[in-house]
Design a protein around this motif. Structure first.
Motif, PDB file in Angstrom:
ATOM      1  N   ILE A   1      41.359  40.923  33.528  1.00  0.00           N
ATOM      2  CA  ILE A   1      41.420  40.523  32.126  1.00  0.00           C
ATOM      3  C   ILE A   1      40.769  39.146  32.016  1.00  0.00           C
ATOM      4  O   ILE A   1      41.105  38.227  32.772  1.00  0.00           O
ATOM      5  CB  ILE A   1      42.873  40.470  31.628  1.00  0.00           C
TER       6      ILE A   1
ATOM      7  N   ARG B   1      38.781  45.653  36.318  1.00  0.00           N
ATOM      8  CA  ARG B   1      40.141  45.612  35.762  1.00  0.00           C
ATOM      9  C   ARG B   1      40.622  44.193  35.445  1.00  0.00           C
ATOM     10  O   ARG B   1      41.685  44.029  34.839  1.00  0.00           O
ATOM     11  CB  ARG B   1      41.179  46.295  36.658  1.00  0.00           C
TER      12      ARG B   1
ATOM     13  N   SER C   1      43.633  50.103  32.230  1.00  0.00           N
ATOM     14  CA  SER C   1      43.353  48.678  32.124  1.00  0.00           C
ATOM     15  C   SER C   1      43.408  48.196  30.681  1.00  0.00           C
ATOM     16  O   SER C   1      43.872  47.081  30.403  1.00  0.00           O
ATOM     17  CB  SER C   1      41.978  48.369  32.727  1.00  0.00           C
TER      18      SER C   1
ATOM     19  N   THR D   1      38.551  43.295  29.001  1.00  0.00           N
ATOM     20  CA  THR D   1      38.795  43.977  30.265  1.00  0.00           C
ATOM     21  C   THR D   1      37.452  44.240  30.932  1.00  0.00           C
ATOM     22  O   THR D   1      36.536  44.783  30.298  1.00  0.00           O
ATOM     23  CB  THR D   1      39.530  45.305  30.053  1.00  0.00           C
TER      24      THR D   1
ATOM     25  N   MET E   1      45.585  45.047  28.698  1.00  0.00           N
ATOM     26  CA  MET E   1      45.006  44.093  27.754  1.00  0.00           C
ATOM     27  C   MET E   1      45.755  44.122  26.424  1.00  0.00           C
ATOM     28  O   MET E   1      46.013  43.067  25.821  1.00  0.00           O
ATOM     29  CB  MET E   1      43.525  44.419  27.531  1.00  0.00           C
TER      30      MET E   1
END
Length: 242
Positions: free
Chosen positions: A107, A105, A224, A205, A228
């Motif tokens: 970024i 998860r 997730s 991600t 992003m």
């Protein structure tokens, strides 16, 4: 812009916004346009590489698939930068975690893109060319992630030509050099932007960490990816894309 349409893009001048989001999957481009943009119009369907233009909070935004790998994004981003007047391309995609500190998860903001590709050879520079992101986009993305409370890491990614690597030790050696995650497109995008004097950034991600046997479920991936997208869309401001 007189060279439009192209063999790969049926858009004409003026149909594509100065700011473009590029997921790899053209169907994801369609879903993102429908979910986030208003007044959406499709500008490309050649080879099913779908592209759309709309507005986000009043700002013009286009979303277009890039396909998989550097040859594919190399073609589409080159045409966007050089034939359609695009100023900024933000790649939005998924990646495999490489560095031991990277978690599912997370970024990842690609400050630079290491690569095992020969894509840069065409520029014939007398040394090794370092594909890097635009600092303005990078700084704004990092600030947005922090403001939104999303876990983001800034650093090098690996753009690889190889998905199923016969060398099972390669990832460990990239990790040793601090590479955060692996994907397949960013180096070509950055190099095209550098040559055209335009702006590019990759936002990824982390959806799997092979070394630990970890992977997100489909539901977790969607949650997730939404985070992003919020970071990426925060960059769609006129002052950055004039």
């Amino acid at each position: 812009m007189a060279r439009t349409p192209t063999p790969h893009n049926e858009a004409v001048a003026g149909q594509i916004a100065p700011f473009v989001l590029m997921p790899g999957d053209p169907l994801r481009a369609q879903r993102l346009a429908e979910a986030y943009l208003e007044n959406v119009e499709q500008f490309n369907g050649v080879r099913n590489m779908l592209g759309y233009t709309g507005t986000y909070q009043g700002n013009p935004v286009s979303v277009m698939g890039s396909g998989m790998g550097m040859p594919s994004i190399g073609i589409y981003s080159y045409e966007l930068f050089n034939f359609y007047g695009v100023e900024s391309i933000v790649r939005i995609g998924t990646a495999g975690g490489v560095a031991p500190s990277v978690r599912l998860r997370d970024i990842v903001l690609g400050m630079g893109a290491c690569t095992d590709s020969n894509y840069a050879h065409q520029f014939n520079v007398p040394g090794t060319l370092a594909p890097i992101a635009d600092f303005g986009l990078l700084r704004r993305a990092a600030d947005a992630a922090e403001r939104l409370g999303y876990p983001a890491r800034v650093g090098n990614v690996l753009s690889s030509d190889v998905f199923y690597n016969d060398d099972r030790t390669a990832e460990q050696r990239w990790a040793k050099m601090g590479v955060l995650a692996v994907e397949m497109e960013s180096a070509a995008l950055y190099l095209n932007a550098m040559r055209a004097r335009k702006r590019a950034l990759t936002i990824l991600t982390v959806t799997d960490v092979v070394s630990r046997g970890e992977a997100l479920t489909a539901e977790e991936r969607q949650e997730s990816l939404t985070q992003m997208m919020e970071v990426a869309l925060s960059l769609a401001t006129p002052d950055l894309n004039a």
